[in-house]
Write a protein that holds these residues in place. Structure first.
Motif, PDB file in Angstrom:
ATOM      1  N   LEU A  91       3.929  10.623  12.070  1.00 47.98           N
ATOM      2  CA  LEU A  91       3.759   9.524  13.030  1.00 47.98           C
ATOM      3  C   LEU A  91       5.115   8.930  13.421  1.00 47.98           C
ATOM      4  O   LEU A  91       5.319   8.496  14.549  1.00 47.98           O
ATOM      5  CB  LEU A  91       2.880   8.432  12.418  1.00 47.98           C
TER       6      LEU A  91
ATOM      7  N   LEU B 266      -3.873   1.578  10.848  1.00 45.74           N
ATOM      8  CA  LEU B 266      -2.523   1.744  10.314  1.00 45.74           C
ATOM      9  C   LEU B 266      -1.759   2.805  11.087  1.00 45.74           C
ATOM     10  O   LEU B 266      -0.613   2.607  11.474  1.00 45.74           O
ATOM     11  CB  LEU B 266      -2.579   2.112   8.827  1.00 45.74           C
ATOM     12  N   GLU B 267      -2.424   3.946  11.351  1.00 50.21           N
ATOM     13  CA  GLU B 267      -1.715   5.032  12.040  1.00 50.21           C
ATOM     14  C   GLU B 267      -1.211   4.572  13.401  1.00 50.21           C
ATOM     15  O   GLU B 267      -0.066   4.852  13.769  1.00 50.21           O
ATOM     16  CB  GLU B 267      -2.646   6.239  12.193  1.00 50.21           C
TER      17      GLU B 267
ATOM     18  N   LEU C  25       1.806   2.393  12.903  1.00 55.20           N
ATOM     19  CA  LEU C  25       3.006   3.166  12.557  1.00 55.20           C
ATOM     20  C   LEU C  25       3.561   3.858  13.806  1.00 55.20           C
ATOM     21  O   LEU C  25       4.766   3.842  14.049  1.00 55.20           O
ATOM     22  CB  LEU C  25       2.673   4.195  11.483  1.00 55.20           C
TER      23      LEU C  25
ATOM     24  N   LYS D 239      -2.596  -1.360   4.448  1.00 51.48           N
ATOM     25  CA  LYS D 239      -3.433  -0.447   5.223  1.00 51.48           C
ATOM     26  C   LYS D 239      -4.284  -1.234   6.214  1.00 51.48           C
ATOM     27  O   LYS D 239      -4.322  -0.924   7.401  1.00 51.48           O
ATOM     28  CB  LYS D 239      -4.338   0.363   4.279  1.00 51.48           C
TER      29      LYS D 239
ATOM     30  N   ASP E 202       0.842  -1.189   0.000  1.00 53.11           N
ATOM     31  CA  ASP E 202       0.000   0.000   0.000  1.00 53.11           C
ATOM     32  C   ASP E 202       0.884   1.249   0.000  1.00 53.11           C
ATOM     33  O   ASP E 202       1.992   1.245   0.540  1.00 53.11           O
ATOM     34  CB  ASP E 202      -0.943  -0.027   1.211  1.00 53.11           C
TER      35      ASP E 202
END
Lengths: 469, 469
Positions: A271, B381-382, B385, B404, A143
């Motif tokens: 992030l 995903l965030e 990360l 993702k 992705d």
């Protein structure tokens, strides 16, 4: 061939035998015995297909058309078969070739090795014709921007952990550049060569770059000026937002894709806690042909000599980007494997670290020796050898002078010169008493340590991790 | 030239200025400022003599007459200047050249790099045309056998620490061989070529070696037989003692020196605790021309397939010796620098380790990843990360899938395949509760860990040192 088939069958059967014994929890000796037979059989089998790939040569054709105007820097050689060969120019093209040859569609790896460029060397700046590169690449269909963000994170981690001062990572995207060239009216055929001109903006003024575009490369002055308006901009994610609103650029499909990805990239870099190190710079173009998407380059910032002065870039120490088309060039069926990666200029960084240490007059240690095994009188070589061997076996970094009867003074001087922090001194009296003198070279303090406690005491005193600088 | 002198003077003055400021304990900024100026000046100065040496090429002449009958294996190439070049055959000759060029009389170093031989490759046995060697050498004028003993100690340390089974180090001395050839009646001109024949005794029978000596190399059968009586002997220090009493050999000055040194060497090896690994073997000759004294070669011993069977050597994995004349060959004034060293065949050892692991069906991990950062639901995903970045910054080897919204099952399967021992699972509920699920891949046990304790808990569980095999 029938022979080989028979051998392969034997190997298969012997393999089953080993498996069987292990399931039956047979004795170690028995298993070892069968394993030995298996290895013999495999040795007779000799090389198989897969392994032979590793000795395939890299003919020059592999390198042509990958490096744009840098191609003139490739070293050509002839092998004994008369075939025209080249010394590898970087580690990226060989990596792509390796993926295609071995049909790998998914890999993450680093690689430290020598590359060759027929350039003008500049030793003091760590520029050689034969030099090391350290590459990290992520290959595979993933992705958007996740591997790209990891590459930038790794780049920042590496540069932050080195004593080379502050740095900045310029980021751009080939699709934004191409889109920009298109809307500015650059003919498709001139994209790559104009790209190389733009790339020089970190070294020369816009005026000079414009002259090259117009004078040498036959671009209309109006077109060059429009490029100039774009490529002189740099900033953060806000500049990405602004260009996404740009009435012309936002109409170009390629540019739009590039800007969209950069927006996601900045999210991920935030992030990762490194967004402050990143600058979206439209003048970053990178000379090489094979990049297809995001590109980046890390430059060191020299501490301003006068206060209020702009930090001055002292050149690129790491760079990379996305190259989604390169593997496909080596695949007979043109199957693509998207890749993103980075290269670190090892000598470049070493020379900067060394110069900073020199300038600060910090001595660079060339060994990690923790302790020198010394003797106070003559005829103690055997004791020194016995003790140094004990220390080695205990995992302590120890040395002794290769002399039968060295003077104590010489042994102590050696520690001073080599920066060895500790010295153990064997003496006749100490041997009788079952102790060893442990001396700190810096403070010159000495203590008698019981022989059986020596290893522990040395480990206690040297427990701080060793630093290469 | 006057310009350069002026620049050098400026650098000197600026250097003094920096020193001065440091003595006066000036502010860091101020010192940094002057250091920056100093670096600029030094950059302008450009390369100095010493540094330029590093880019000197190695013309073929450097390699000729160093490798005896092995010379046919040297790769020849032409550079762009048309000069005939060769790819380095080993790391020893380049090391000697480097010492002579830089007038170094005293150095200890290791070097891991590629060498090239135009030989018949045998992948399964780890024999390639381009392969790595790991060399360790000690150069300098020292008391007899101390550095030589250290080389053998290091060789044994390295081989013992690898999972390649039992090994034996054959030791001999070129002076003993030459003395033996002399008293057996070999003409001086034939010493080297007879040496190469003797060296084959580890692969072929004495009869075949004798035939080569007599048939191809024109040695008198009587002479060959006398050589045979010697070269078929091997043993420990007792054999050294015995040969020191040999009525003829003990009359030969060279042989006597060699035997005397071997006696000292065995003493030191006993103190180093490795004498039991060493075998004095009169058939060990080593093909290369440049050895002048003690020579050694480590061979792996394959576990006997039948009890009572002699252990069978599966070939050399490391070798070396003393070469006191090589540096002198490169020095215009012929100044000698005595050297002793060893080479480890890296691929050879890798292939053996891999084959043993394959045969035992132990999976070889290709990464050191300690923990995978996974998610239980979509849209996380965030969080992944953010967490993976936290773990990286804490020095934990962590990975995440570049997707993702990956399925939890796929993430767990990835851990199984890659042998990743731990997985942290982010879930919406856990996020609300401020905890993370920590799962052991092997036992499938799961515990909730408070987010702030996660790093410590992972470090606790992965504290065992990582093994490359």
């Amino acid at each position: 061939m029938a022979e080989r088939a028979a051998l392969e069958e034997l190997v298969r059967l012997q393999g089953e035998r080993v498996r069987g014994l292990k399931q039956q929890k047979a004795s170690a000796e028995q298993i070892e015995e069968e394993v030995a037979k298996l290895l013999k059989l495999k040795a007779q089998l000799g090389p198989d297909e897969g392994k032979q790939k590793f000795v395939l040569k890299t003919p020059k054709e592999t390198l042509t058309g990958k490096y744009g105007e840098d191609s003139k820097l490739i070293y050509d050689l002839k092998d004994q078969g008369g075939e025209l060969l080249s010394l590898r120019y970087d580690l990226t093209v060989p990596f792509a070739r390796y993926l295609a040859m071995n049909k790998l569609t998914n890999i993450k790896r680093y690689h430290i090795a020598k590359v060759y460029r027929r350039d003008n060397p500049a030793m003091t700046r760590g520029r050689y014709r034969e030099f090391y590169q350290c590459d990290f690449d992520i290959a595979g269909q993933f992705d958007p921007m996740i591997p790209d963000a990891e590459c930038l994170k790794i780049m920042c981690e590496i540069l932050s952990s080195l004593q080379i001062g502050d740095f900045l990572v310029k980021v751009n995207d080939r699709r934004i550049l191409d889109g920009m060239f298109a809307i500015c009216g650059v003919p498709d055929s001139k994209f790559r060569t104009i790209c190389s001109s733009v790339d020089k903006l970190d070294k020369v003024s816009w005026e000079e770059v414009k002259n090259e575009m117009v004078g040498e490369k036959g671009l209309a002055p109006k077109v060059a000026d429009r490029i100039g308006d774009y490529v002189q901009q740099h900033g953060g994610v806000s500049l990405v937002e602004q260009l996404l609103q740009d009435p012309e650029l936002s109409q170009n499909k390629q540019a739009l894709e590039g800007l969209g990805d950069l927006k996601i990239l900045f999210e991920y870099l935030t992030l990762f806690g490194i967004a402050d190190k990143i600058s979206f710079d439209l003048s970053l173009a990178r000379g090489l042909d094979y990049y297809t998407g995001v590109i980046y380059e890390a430059v060191l910032l020299q501490t301003p000599v006068r206060a209020g002065e702009e930090p001055l870039g002292v050149g690129s120490v790491a760079a990379g980007g996305r190259y989604d088309g390169l593997v496909g060039m080596f695949d007979p069926k043109g199957r693509k494997v998207p890749c993103v990666g980075l290269s670190i200029g090892v000598e470049r960084i070493f020379s900067i670290v060394e110069q900073r240490l020199e300038a600060l007059e910090e001595k660079v240690r060339t060994t990690e020796t923790q302790v020198l095994v010394a003797s106070a009188q003559k005829k103690l070589l055997e004791e020194r050898l016995r003790l140094v061997s004990e220390l080695w076996d205990a995992g302590i970094k120890a040395e002794l002078l290769y002399k039968k009867n060295p003077k104590l003074l010489n042994q102590l001087q050696y520690c001073e010169e080599a920066g060895i922090p500790l010295v153990v001194i064997i003496g006749e009296q100490e041997l009788k008493d079952g102790v060893i003198k442990l001396r700190s070279v810096a403070s010159r303090e000495e203590v008698d340590v019981r022989r059986e406690d020596l290893v522990e005491e040395i480990k206690r005193r040297t427990s701080q991790p060793f630093c290469i600088c």
